[in-house]
Structures are given as C-alpha cells and as structure tokens.
Design a protein around this motif. Structure first.
Motif, PDB file in Angstrom:
ATOM      1  N   SER A   5       0.872  -1.113  -0.128  1.00 46.08           N
ATOM      2  CA  SER A   5       0.121  -0.028   0.099  1.00 46.08           C
ATOM      3  C   SER A   5       0.908   1.140   0.025  1.00 46.08           C
ATOM      4  O   SER A   5       0.420   2.285  -0.677  1.00 46.08           O
ATOM      5  CB  SER A   5      -0.978  -0.217   1.221  1.00 46.08           C
ATOM      6  OG  SER A   5      -0.240  -0.277   2.319  1.00 46.08           O
ATOM      7  N   THR A  11      -4.832   3.445  -0.438  1.00 48.09           N
ATOM      8  CA  THR A  11      -5.241   2.435   0.320  1.00 48.09           C
ATOM      9  C   THR A  11      -5.948   1.518  -0.274  1.00 48.09           C
ATOM     10  O   THR A  11      -6.829   1.742  -1.233  1.00 48.09           O
ATOM     11  CB  THR A  11      -6.076   3.261   1.513  1.00 48.09           C
ATOM     12  OG1 THR A  11      -5.477   4.251   1.942  1.00 48.09           O
ATOM     13  CG2 THR A  11      -6.809   2.251   2.436  1.00 48.09           C
ATOM     14  N   ARG A  12      -5.562   0.149   0.096  1.00 49.96           N
ATOM     15  CA  ARG A  12      -6.419  -0.797  -0.827  1.00 49.96           C
ATOM     16  C   ARG A  12      -7.906  -1.234  -0.269  1.00 49.96           C
ATOM     17  O   ARG A  12      -8.004  -0.758   1.150  1.00 49.96           O
ATOM     18  CB  ARG A  12      -5.443  -2.208  -0.470  1.00 49.96           C
ATOM     19  CG  ARG A  12      -4.222  -2.030  -1.258  1.00 49.96           C
ATOM     20  CD  ARG A  12      -3.788  -3.342  -1.513  1.00 49.96           C
ATOM     21  NE  ARG A  12      -3.058  -3.844  -0.490  1.00 49.96           N
ATOM     22  CZ  ARG A  12      -2.442  -5.220  -0.394  1.00 49.96           C
ATOM     23  NH1 ARG A  12      -2.356  -5.877  -1.554  1.00 49.96           N
ATOM     24  NH2 ARG A  12      -2.161  -5.670   0.710  1.00 49.96           N
ATOM     25  N   ARG A  13      -8.765  -1.570  -1.003  1.00 52.37           N
ATOM     26  CA  ARG A  13     -10.162  -1.595  -0.636  1.00 52.37           C
ATOM     27  C   ARG A  13     -10.596  -2.880  -0.682  1.00 52.37           C
ATOM     28  O   ARG A  13     -10.148  -3.704  -1.916  1.00 52.37           O
ATOM     29  CB  ARG A  13     -10.971  -0.952  -1.557  1.00 52.37           C
ATOM     30  CG  ARG A  13     -12.438  -1.172  -1.812  1.00 52.37           C
ATOM     31  CD  ARG A  13     -13.371   0.155  -2.426  1.00 52.37           C
ATOM     32  NE  ARG A  13     -13.222   1.238  -1.460  1.00 52.37           N
ATOM     33  CZ  ARG A  13     -14.339   1.259  -0.571  1.00 52.37           C
ATOM     34  NH1 ARG A  13     -14.904   0.309  -0.179  1.00 52.37           N
ATOM     35  NH2 ARG A  13     -14.345   2.305   0.238  1.00 52.37           N
ATOM     36  N   GLU A  15     -14.281  -5.485  -0.478  1.00 50.73           N
ATOM     37  CA  GLU A  15     -15.655  -5.500  -0.551  1.00 50.73           C
ATOM     38  C   GLU A  15     -16.000  -6.959   0.050  1.00 50.73           C
ATOM     39  O   GLU A  15     -15.540  -7.884  -0.821  1.00 50.73           O
ATOM     40  CB  GLU A  15     -16.188  -5.109  -2.029  1.00 50.73           C
ATOM     41  CG  GLU A  15     -15.988  -4.018  -2.843  1.00 50.73           C
ATOM     42  CD  GLU A  15     -16.800  -2.830  -1.890  1.00 50.73           C
ATOM     43  OE1 GLU A  15     -17.844  -3.093  -1.184  1.00 50.73           O
ATOM     44  OE2 GLU A  15     -16.406  -1.656  -2.056  1.00 50.73           O
ATOM     45  N   ARG A  31      -9.532  -4.130   8.051  1.00 56.48           N
ATOM     46  CA  ARG A  31      -9.324  -2.828   8.532  1.00 56.48           C
ATOM     47  C   ARG A  31      -8.343  -2.641   9.527  1.00 56.48           C
ATOM     48  O   ARG A  31      -7.787  -1.390   9.393  1.00 56.48           O
ATOM     49  CB  ARG A  31     -10.912  -2.720   9.152  1.00 56.48           C
ATOM     50  CG  ARG A  31     -11.158  -1.372   9.435  1.00 56.48           C
ATOM     51  CD  ARG A  31     -11.169  -0.198   8.448  1.00 56.48           C
ATOM     52  NE  ARG A  31     -11.127   1.107   8.790  1.00 56.48           N
ATOM     53  CZ  ARG A  31     -10.417   1.849   8.256  1.00 56.48           C
ATOM     54  NH1 ARG A  31      -9.658   1.643   7.129  1.00 56.48           N
ATOM     55  NH2 ARG A  31     -10.374   3.176   8.768  1.00 56.48           N
ATOM     56  N   TRP A  35      -6.603  -1.572   5.717  1.00 53.23           N
ATOM     57  CA  TRP A  35      -7.552  -1.459   4.182  1.00 53.23           C
ATOM     58  C   TRP A  35      -8.999  -0.641   4.605  1.00 53.23           C
ATOM     59  O   TRP A  35      -9.142  -0.679   5.442  1.00 53.23           O
ATOM     60  CB  TRP A  35      -8.013  -2.841   4.057  1.00 53.23           C
ATOM     61  CG  TRP A  35      -7.005  -3.519   3.424  1.00 53.23           C
ATOM     62  CD1 TRP A  35      -5.784  -4.076   4.150  1.00 53.23           C
ATOM     63  CD2 TRP A  35      -6.783  -4.248   2.216  1.00 53.23           C
ATOM     64  NE1 TRP A  35      -5.139  -4.831   3.302  1.00 53.23           N
ATOM     65  CE2 TRP A  35      -5.827  -5.197   2.012  1.00 53.23           C
ATOM     66  CE3 TRP A  35      -7.736  -4.453   1.261  1.00 53.23           C
ATOM     67  CZ2 TRP A  35      -5.455  -5.957   1.212  1.00 53.23           C
ATOM     68  CZ3 TRP A  35      -7.440  -5.464   0.057  1.00 53.23           C
ATOM     69  CH2 TRP A  35      -6.403  -6.168   0.147  1.00 53.23           C
ATOM     70  N   ASP A  36      -9.333  -0.256   3.487  1.00 49.19           N
ATOM     71  CA  ASP A  36     -10.702   0.332   3.483  1.00 49.19           C
ATOM     72  C   ASP A  36     -11.698  -0.973   3.220  1.00 49.19           C
ATOM     73  O   ASP A  36     -11.499  -1.540   2.120  1.00 49.19           O
ATOM     74  CB  ASP A  36     -10.935   1.398   2.367  1.00 49.19           C
ATOM     75  CG  ASP A  36     -10.532   2.874   2.591  1.00 49.19           C
ATOM     76  OD1 ASP A  36     -10.547   2.968   3.730  1.00 49.19           O
ATOM     77  OD2 ASP A  36     -10.455   3.347   1.862  1.00 49.19           O
ATOM     78  N   ARG A  38     -15.790  -2.537   3.139  1.00 52.11           N
ATOM     79  CA  ARG A  38     -17.096  -2.503   3.354  1.00 52.11           C
ATOM     80  C   ARG A  38     -17.827  -3.820   3.235  1.00 52.11           C
ATOM     81  O   ARG A  38     -17.206  -4.550   2.251  1.00 52.11           O
ATOM     82  CB  ARG A  38     -17.680  -1.598   1.816  1.00 52.11           C
ATOM     83  CG  ARG A  38     -19.222  -1.350   2.054  1.00 52.11           C
ATOM     84  CD  ARG A  38     -19.257  -0.104   0.761  1.00 52.11           C
ATOM     85  NE  ARG A  38     -18.643  -0.205  -0.374  1.00 52.11           N
ATOM     86  CZ  ARG A  38     -18.629   0.944  -1.000  1.00 52.11           C
ATOM     87  NH1 ARG A  38     -18.943   1.917  -0.617  1.00 52.11           N
ATOM     88  NH2 ARG A  38     -18.024   0.554  -2.368  1.00 52.11           N
ATOM     89  N   ALA A 149     -12.559  -3.484  -6.397  1.00 51.46           N
ATOM     90  CA  ALA A 149     -11.862  -3.619  -5.271  1.00 51.46           C
ATOM     91  C   ALA A 149     -10.785  -4.303  -5.488  1.00 51.46           C
ATOM     92  O   ALA A 149     -10.662  -5.015  -6.523  1.00 51.46           O
ATOM     93  CB  ALA A 149     -12.817  -4.257  -4.163  1.00 51.46           C
TER      94      ALA A 149
END
Ligand code: FAD
Ligand code: 5PR
Length: 379
Positions: A5, A11-13, A15, A31, A35-36, A38, A149
């Motif tokens: 990163s 920032t890596r995401r 899902e 997190r 990481w981001d 969701r 993502a």
C-alpha cells in the motif's frame, strides 16, 4: 518486499459479501491492517442465526487478534467438564489438557464482532445482497451496482452467490441426522441436583435415536441441540414434540417445556461443501461458502475465523493479491480439510456417543494458534 500500500500510495479496498462470523472477522482484520473495508449483508439487520456456539482455542485467539475477546468472555461460559452420557450413564469426562474452550449464544458472539467492526471503521451495509463476483475484482449487488476492489471476499454462507456466480467445482452432501437448536432459560434450580454447569452430550440409541447436547452459555441461557434422524417424524417435529423428548430425557423436563414453547424452532440437516479451490483471481471464499462442515467438532465458525484472520495476514505479505490468495489457501486450508473430514466421519458414524473422542487428531484445528501461526497446544 515493500509494503504494497505504501508502494502504490493508495489505500487498498476490500468488498465483503456476508455479515456472519467469517465476513465480520475478515472485515475487522483487514481494516486493522489499514484497508478500506465495506461489508454487505443481505438481511435488513445484522444478527446471528442459530442458537449457541462453541469456540475453542483457535477461535478465541482470533478474537484476541481482532480485539473482541474481552467482550466475548463477558457473558459466556467454560463448562468445568465436557461429559458424554450413553443411556443416561456417564461414559467420559473430558477437560482437553487445559485447552481453552468457551460456550456462548450466537447473538453474543455476533454482537461483539459487529461492535468491534464499527469501532475500527468498517462500513457496514444492510439490505445489500451480493449477486455475483468477477475474479478481476468486482462485486455486483442486487441493485445492479458494480463495485471495484483490490480484494473481494465471498463470506455469504453455504448458499454463496459469490461462489456460484464464478463456478467452482464442488461436492455437496447433506446428512441423514439433523438438529433442532434452541436457547432456553437455564432453570438450574428446577433441574435439582446435578452438575448442570457442565456440557453434557446425552445420547440414546433405544428405543429411538435421540440425543440432546446440553450446553450452558452463561448464568441465564442454555443452548439445547436436540438431534434425531430426519426419518423420525416425531423427533424432527417443530415446534418440539414435548412428549417424545420428555419420555427420553425426563430429568430435563423444565427446560424442554420451555423449548416446546418456541414457535420459531427449526429442524436443520447438516450440509457439507468441498471445493476444488477457495480462490479465483482477486476473489476469496471464506467460511461456509468454502467449507461447510458437520458440527461434530464445533469448528465450522472456528476454522472460518482462523481462515479470515490468516487471509488478512497473507495479503500484507505480497504485493499481488492473486499470489497472496494462492499462498493463503496452500498454507491454511489443510487444517480445515482434515477437520471437515473428521467431523463428517464422526457425524456419519455417531462416533461422539462413544465418549473420549476429542483425540489429538480431532483437536488439531482447536490447538492451532493463528497469531503465532503454529499448533500451540499443549504449550
Ligand atoms: P453464515 O453464518 O451463514 O453467514 C453468512 C451471512 O451472509 C449471513 O448473515 C447471510 O444473511 C449473509 N448472506 C447470505 N447471502 C448473501 C449475499 N448474497 N449477499 C450478502 N449477504 C449474504 N461452528 C463452530 O465453530 N462451533 C460450533 O459449536 C458450531 N455448531 C454448529 C452447529 C450446527 C447444528 C451447525 C449446522 C453448524 C455449527 N457450526 C459451529 C458451524 C457454524 O455455524 C458455521 O460454520 C458458521 O456460522 C459459518 O459462518 P459464515 O460467516 O461462513 O456463514
Ligand atoms: N458439537 C457441537 C454442536 O453444536 C453439535 C455437534 C457437536 C458443539 C451440533 O449442535 O455432533 O452435532 C453435533
């Protein structure tokens, strides 16, 4: 290798589909690593299904790693002994060499994970059903929205749409025995004399096959698993056929009367799923989506949580998510595969009725320490 990163200044995401124990654990662990994240839950609210649950050393170490252990220990219980009875006579009393284990309601464990996910800043979306995933790193929702993502996690349970949209080769089978799972009041005073703080696995093979797994969760709540073959119409009836259960387990009558009041009771058969692979490109499958197993060893969620935490560890080690997922599956899957195999054999042969069946092989998954990444019990 450079921190991926930091190298990309981005920032890596992730899902994540599914707000069960697997999805929540992965969300928190990722997190915590920056990481981001969701998480998409198809139900209108975040809640647990089922009644009670056992966690062993492996799952408890995951909770420590994701910062939820203290919350879970409050309001859960370690029975002094894991007893097995056959026809109402004790055949074994196991304490596992001091190996940590814990019994709790599913709602209790789920609440602790949801609270921790919120505290670390996971974005939690309810009413958000995943319908498909793409190995290139896309998750499609029921609304038609497509999310991109770096990592897609399919933790959407045994009927996983993420999995089935990609098309993994899979073996699936369903057991001949099933179970009614309930939480009832402890009724300790009404039960009278007896070691009612123990787990007691009460087996009866005659005149009918009926079993109750008696599992105290805390001072007020008792988890009952009432098992009977699916072919037995009375044993598998819901709401409970009080007469047929009290006849076999008269000493539990106060609890069974409470159990029979529960109109929402369900009878579930055990499902097993085995896949050729848990990953495809940037998509990883976790928990029952990947490896639904018979519950004999009480390890489906424990393995799911270990695998979720380990996934978060392994995507930190390699800049390519695809390579990291391959390495993760190679590293961690064998423990789950062996656990699933033993659980399946035990369920098919009703082996737990013999007592003393928590052999070193059966406890392999429980003894694993996902933080130190070694089997660590006995210490
Ligand atoms: P689930 O718990 O199934 O969670 C999946 C979540 O995803 C749900 O919230 C669901 O609503 C949501 N979802 C589904 N589809 C979608 C979608 N398309 N998009 C978005 N969200 C979706 N394990 C133990 O460790 N200890 C035990 O004592 C134990 N006892 C058990 C007893 C029985 C009788 C059974 C059947 C299992 C037992 N297990 C136990 C196993 C354990 O319950 C499961 O392995 C574990 O709950 C799996 O967690 P999961 O998060 O993978 O899936
Ligand atoms: N162990 C546990 C459990 O929940 C079940 C079984 C064994 C902790 C099912 O409820 O053998 O079915 C089993």
């Amino acid at each position: 290798m450079a921190n991926p990163s930091a190298a990309s200044h981005r920032t890596r995401r992730a899902e994540i589909a599914g707000g069960g124990f697997a999805g929540l654990t992965a969300a928190i662990a990722l997190r915590q690593n920056g990481w981001d994240v969701r998480l998409h839950e198809k139900s209108p609210e975040l809640r647990a299904f089922g009644a009670g649950i056992y966690l062993w050393h492996n799952g408890l170490r995951v909770l420590e790693g994701v910062g939820a252990l203290e919350d879970v220990l409050k309001g859960s219980h370690t029975p002094p002994t894991y007893e097995t009875w056959m026809h109402n006579k004790s055949v074994s009393r196991e304490t596992f060499n001091g190996l940590p284990w814990r019994v709790m309601t599913r709602q209790h464990l789920h609440n602790a994970l949801v609270n921790r996910a919120r505290a670390v800043g996971v974005e939690l979306r309810v009413d958000s059903e995943a319908v498909a995933a793409d190995p290139a790193g896309r998750l499609t929702l029921h609304t038609g929205e497509v999310l991109e993502a770096d990592l897609i996690v399919g933790a959407d349970g045994v009927g996983s749409k993420v999995r089935d949209s990609i098309g993994f080769q899979q073996d699936r089978w369903i057991s001949t025995d099933g179970i009614i799972r309930l939480i009832v009041p402890r009724m300790k005073q009404q039960l009278g004399d007896g070691e009612w703080d123990n787990t007691i696995d009460m087996w009866n093979f005659s005149p009918r096959v009926q079993r109750i797994l008696y599992s105290p969760c805390n001072a007020n709540e008792l988890y009952l698993g009432l098992m009977a073959p699916a072919a037995d119409p009375r044993g598998s009836r819901v709401p409970l056929d009080l007469e047929v259960w009290v006849e076999m387990f008269p000493f539990l009558e106060p609890c069974l009367v409470e159990a029979a009041k529960l109109q929402t009771a369900r009878y579930d058969k055990y499902e097993t799923t085995k896949l050729d692979s848990w990953t495809r490109g940037k998509v990883a499958l976790l928990g029952d989506a990947a490896h639904a197993m018979c519950p004999a060893l009480g390890q489906g969620a424990g393995c799911a949580m270990v695998n979720a935490l380990s996934l978060a560890q392994d995507v930190e080690a390699t800049s390519s998510v695809e390579d990291a997922l391959d390495a993760w599956e190679k590293r961690i899957r064998p423990i789950t595969d062996r656990c699933q195999a033993i659980s399946g054999q035990y369920a098919a042969n009703r082996s737990l009725s013999k007592g003393n069946m928590f052999t070193p092989e059966a406890l392999e998954a429980a003894c694993y320490d996902p933080l130190r990444r070694i089997p660590s019990w006995p210490q």
